[in-house]
Write an enzyme that holds these catalytic residues in place. Structure first.
Site, short mmCIF file in Angstrom:
data_model
loop_
_atom_site.label_atom_id
_atom_site.label_comp_id
_atom_site.label_asym_id
_atom_site.label_seq_id
_atom_site.Cartn_x
_atom_site.Cartn_y
_atom_site.Cartn_z
N ALA A 256 0.85 -1.19 0.00
CA ALA A 256 0.00 0.00 0.00
C ALA A 256 0.88 1.24 0.00
CB ALA A 256 -0.92 0.00 1.21
N LYS A 257 0.30 2.38 -0.24
CA LYS A 257 1.04 3.64 -0.16
C LYS A 257 0.07 4.79 -0.03
CE LYS A 257 5.41 4.92 -0.45
NZ LYS A 257 6.58 4.09 -0.15
N GLY A 258 0.54 5.88 0.56
CA GLY A 258 -0.30 7.07 0.66
C GLY A 258 0.51 8.30 0.34
#
Ligand code: GLU
Length: 413
Positions: free
Chosen positions: A101-103
């Protein structure tokens, strides 16, 4: 070609080699969950500004989503998707029970006050709160975020769910459920990787020359570790504003103090100022790009003279440049293996949080070393077996592990 296109190209190449089932491949090309949020905050002057924020989960077949949160003016959905995909492979290559995941928030934190950054972090957290959690998706620091922001995320999440929840983020301050050794973990991991590759290639580390692009968390902790271990000679270091060069070696401990005071490495005593491009094309044993993606381009690649590249950043080498470097015989330890030290210690932090039982630094470091060494050797063996480079070998390992989990789980419903 966009960063996400670059990332998908590597997936496509490795899928062909391992003869990945079409249905699995079609799923892996996409990100399973993408959340785009607008993040309004009150500025110190009373006005309101609205920022764009993202949280993307690429794949969670092997466990909850895991990946950093980046604050940068160039953050786009394309970038966050690419970085989420890289996290899936990274976690799988080092065999963590986590997905990718990444933000990110598109902003320039240098133009914001601490109070504004706090409001931005907290409002963003509340906007993505349904997506994250210790069993769902666990953010961590990335470019321009640190333990401070992770502390705010943990507090905001905990206030919203009504219970102190340590495991919702990693990279927190040690005082509130963080792990010893997390802050320097990516740089420490790079150092362990350097030891392993030097052994394989029979390079004498004592006198090896090293150039480091980027002197943020990753570049500086790597440089400090080299200094402590009295290993190699760091001949060049750079940051956003440019680089410094001294063929006799740079004292990285003094440079660390200097860079903190002067907000940059430029004009450090006894060195000559150079550009980032000059740094990347220096004659050296090891080049460690530890800044941001897309640095080693098609234009720069033909002039790279390093023997080995150890990718501290995510995606520092664009796909076309990668082909050129491989043809030139330069050995590249890819990002999804080389910089995995950060997420490995994040995993340790998450485990410690879930158990409410905390490890000493020695245990963290020795487990990190064990895991990275094992993963490096797994990738090395695959590169021999398939007669391919280390990046492709890491993809073969990572993509196969994710695909296996997906096949065994089956397709719901
Ligand atoms: N941002 C780091 C990375 O790109 C760490 C991610 C994490 O610890 O979850 O690997």
């Amino acid at each position: 070609m966009s960063f996400y296109e670059n990332a998908k190209k590597m997936l496509a190449k490795s899928a062909e080699i391992i003869k990945l089932e079409q249905g699995i491949y079609e799923q892996l090309k996409k990100c399973t969950k993408t959340l785009i949020v607008s993040v309004p905050i009150k500025m110190d002057d009373g006005s309101i500004k609205v920022f764009d924020g993202y949280r993307v989960q690429h794949n969670t077949a092997r466990g909850p989503g895991k990946g950093g949160l980046r604050f940068h003016p160039n953050v786009t959905l394309d970038e966050v998707r690419a970085l989420a995909m890289l996290m899936t492979w990274k976690c799988a290559v080092v065999n963590l029970p986590l997905g990718g995941a990444k933000g990110g928030i598109t902003c320039n934190p240098n133009e914001l006050s601490v109070n504004e950054i706090e409001r931005l972090t907290r409002r963003y957290t509340s906007a993505i709160i349904d997506l994250i959690g210790p069993e769902k998706d666990i953010p961590a620091p990335d470019i321009n975020t640190s333990k401070r922001e992770m502390g705010w995320i943990m507090d905001t999440y905990s206030m919203n769910v009504g219970a102190t929840t340590l495991g919702v983020v990693t990279g927190k301050p040690v005082e509130m459920g963080g792990s010893l050794g997390r802050e320097t973990a990516t740089g420490t991991g790079l150092y362990f990787i350097l030891e392993e590759i030097a052994k394989k290639l029979d390079i004498d580390l004592k006198n090896a020359t090293i150039a480091i692009q980027g002197f943020g968390n990753v570049g500086s902790s790597f440089a400090l570790r080299l200094y402590e271990e009295k290993v190699g000679k760091v001949i060049a270091v750079s940051d956003l504003k440019g680089g410094i060069y001294n063929p006799d070696g740079i004292n990285c401990k003094e440079l660390f103090e200097y860079a903190k005071r002067n907000k940059g490495v430029s004009n450090f005593k006894g060195t000559k100022n150079i550009t980032n491009e000059e740094l990347l094309t220096l004659d050296c044993d090891f080049l460690v790009p530890a800044a941001i993606e897309g640095q080693i381009t098609e234009k720069i690649a033909p002039n790279v003279k390093a023997k080995v590249i150890i990718e501290g950043a995510n995606g520092p080498t664009v796909s076309a440049a990668d082909d050129i470097l491989n043809k030139k015989g330069i050995v590249i330890v890819p990002d999804i293996l080389a910089n995995a030290g950060g997420v490995i210690v994040s995993y340790f932090e998450w485990v410690q949080d879930l158990h409410s039982f905390f490890w000493d630094l020695e245990r963290v470091q020795s487990e990190l070393k064990r895991l990275l060494k094992k993963s490096f050797n797994d990738v090395w063996e695959i590169s021999k077996k398939y007669n391919t480079n280390l990046r492709m070998a890491a993809y073969i390992l990572g993509v196969s592990r994710v695909a296996d989990a997906m096949k065994m789980r089956g397709l719901f419903p």
